[in-house]
Design a protein around this motif. Structure first.
Motif: not given
Length: 520
Positions: A406-419
């Protein structure tokens, strides 16, 4: 929610809830006609100052001369509030000058008036909330309140010897009336509307009775103190009782509103979580993967394994209950991080492709998934790869813990890693880091159970070794209590022959358990 949060008085001035206030509305004209001629010179002067405040002198004089009562009834309570603010500020400035001149007699009188003006200002701020709510039924209620309270202020202010009782009454009323300007936005409720209508009525009557009381000569008021309690003092008691009922009702409404908002907020978060999870699934290339289908296949697999091994009276049986009763099972249950590799061979004459140890994995997985623990499960097959398994574990844990992203920084970090793009090792490294971040953001224990990863047909020995090495690195780096169980059938992949290729098998967090099936 069934409760109507939109209107206080559904039928406007015909609402049952407004009826208590109607009585003072109906005899408002009579009260003005009766009291205006009786006003003393000082009171009349103060009252005129109120109704003329911030008005064009020529315009207001013409309207007053044509029909004074009609003119008074056209003014709102904000007119009085603005005048009292102005008067209070002037008194405060004048008081500072008197203090400098050391004029004790005038200073005492000025302090009395200033204290009353400040108290009355607090009273107006509190009562104006009730008036603004009652005006939802009819705007005339604001005009009537202006007339009654303006006469009250003018009369008491003109009496320098105003008794402490009226000052105390107004102060008590102010303290007991909460900020209904806030409540107007939160509590539109018919039952509360009825209570506020009753409070409006009582305070208008209180204002009128105080006005009538102070119109009398000082000697008459002094003698009345020894014969009976003043009417306005009885009204103050009635207001206090009404305030207690209102407070109770507001507490109930607050609880209902919090419950309503909590549910609404949860629904909003759920919708947002679903959208974000869909984006993650797309990035993981798992648009067609459904955890519901995985759970269904898990239960079907349990049924097959039970039929395969449960009905076999010739050979040993192993399930979660049996395993947890062993020393190894107790080690698995105790606090702390661990990767437990459970491997072994079926009894030599058994022809099934299933492992007799798989019931341990499937039953433990089902138990933790049913308990809503942070848990994830994956069963290997010939199409399995480490990338796919890591992706499935990520998606499962996020679906069970959507607050993690839910925190934008967590989403951005995880999304960048899986992509991440690149070769096999780079993609696996990105997925591993994303899974580790998710695991570390979970609260409490995290369970990951892998059943038969050796079934991957593409270079199976190297693939299973990579599975174990990757999972062991997660346990090693996890900051939360991570427990991973891997079940392997030794006929397909022999750990003892391949252990040298696994980094970290010497660590305390790694535990290998060999259980070969025998005859019963």
């Amino acid at each position: 929610m069934e409760r109507n949060w939109n209107k206080w008085f559904p039928d406007d001035d015909s609402s049952v809830e407004i009826r208590p206030a109607e009585a003072v509305l109906q005899n408002a004209q009579h009260f003005l006609k009766d009291q205006l001629p009786k006003l003393g010179r000082k009171v009349q002067s103060e009252f005129n100052a109120i109704i003329c405040y911030n008005k064009s002198s020529d315009e207001s004089r013409k309207e007053r001369e044509e029909n004074l009562i009609k003119y008074i009834n056209s003014l709102s309570l904000e007119q009085l509030s603005s005048y009292v603010d102005y008067t209070t500020n002037n008194m405060r400035d004048a008081g500072e000058e008197l203090n400098q001149k050391r004029s004790s007699g005038f200073r005492k009188r000025a302090n009395q008036l200033q204290d009353f003006a400040v108290t009355f200002n607090r009273f107006l701020q509190a009562y104006s909330g009730i008036v603004s709510i009652v005006q939802n039924a009819d705007s005339q209620y604001g005009n009537v309140a202006f007339a009654a309270l303006s006469l009250l202020f003018s009369t008491v202010k003109a009496k320098a010897e105003a008794e402490a009782s009226i000052h105390a009454c107004i102060l008590h009323i102010s303290d007991r009336i909460p900020d209904y300007k806030v409540y107007e936005r939160i509590y539109p409720d018919r039952d509360l509307g009825l209570m506020l209508s009753e409070t409006y009525r009582v305070i208008i009557l209180f204002a009128r009775e105080v006005t009538i009381y102070f119109q009398a000569h000082g000697v008459v008021r002094y003698m009345r103190q020894f014969t009976r309690v003043a009417e306005f003092q009885l009204r103050e008691k009635e207001i206090r009782e009404n305030s207690n009922r209102i407070s109770t009702r507001c507490s109930v409404l607050l609880a209902e509103k919090i419950d309503y908002l909590t549910k609404e907020n949860k629904m909003l978060y759920d919708r947002q979580d679903e959208a974000v999870i869909r984006e993650i699934a797309k990035a993981l290339n798992l648009q067609d993967y459904r955890t519901e289908r995985m759970r269904r296949e898990l239960r079907e697999n349990q049924h097959i394994l039970n039929h395969e091994f449960g009905s076999d009276r010739r050979r040993q049986k192993m399930n979660a209950q049996h395993f947890l009763a062993t020393t190894h099972g107790q080690y698995w249950e105790r606090p702390g991080r661990i990767l437990l590799l459970l491997f072994g061979r079926n009894e030599i004459s058994s022809s099934t492709t299933h492992s007799w140890l798989s019931p341990v994995a499937t039953e433990l997985a089902e138990r933790h998934l049913q308990s809503n623990n942070s848990a994830a499960y994956d069963r290997g097959d010939k199409y399995s790869t480490l990338e796919v398994t890591l992706s499935r574990l990520i998606l499962q844990l996020l679906e069970r813990n959507p607050t993690i992203i839910r925190r934008p920084e967590d989403y951005r970090e995880i999304e960048s890693q899986i992509s991440q793009y690149g070769d096999h090792s780079e993609r696996v490294a990105g997925l591993r880091m994303a899974l580790l971040r998710i695991i570390n953001r979970c609260s409490g224990r995290v369970y990951i159970i892998l059943n038969r990863p050796e079934l991957c047909e593409a270079q199976p020995e190297e693939s299973c070794t990579e599975y174990i090495t990757t999972m062991l690195s997660l346990v090693k780096e996890a900051t939360t209590e991570l427990k991973i169980m891997i079940v392997v059938k030794s006929e397909f992949w022999d750990f003892e022959k391949n252990r040298r290729g696994i980094d970290g098998v010497e660590l305390e967090i790694f535990r290998e358990v060999r259980l070969d099936q025998g005859l019963s």
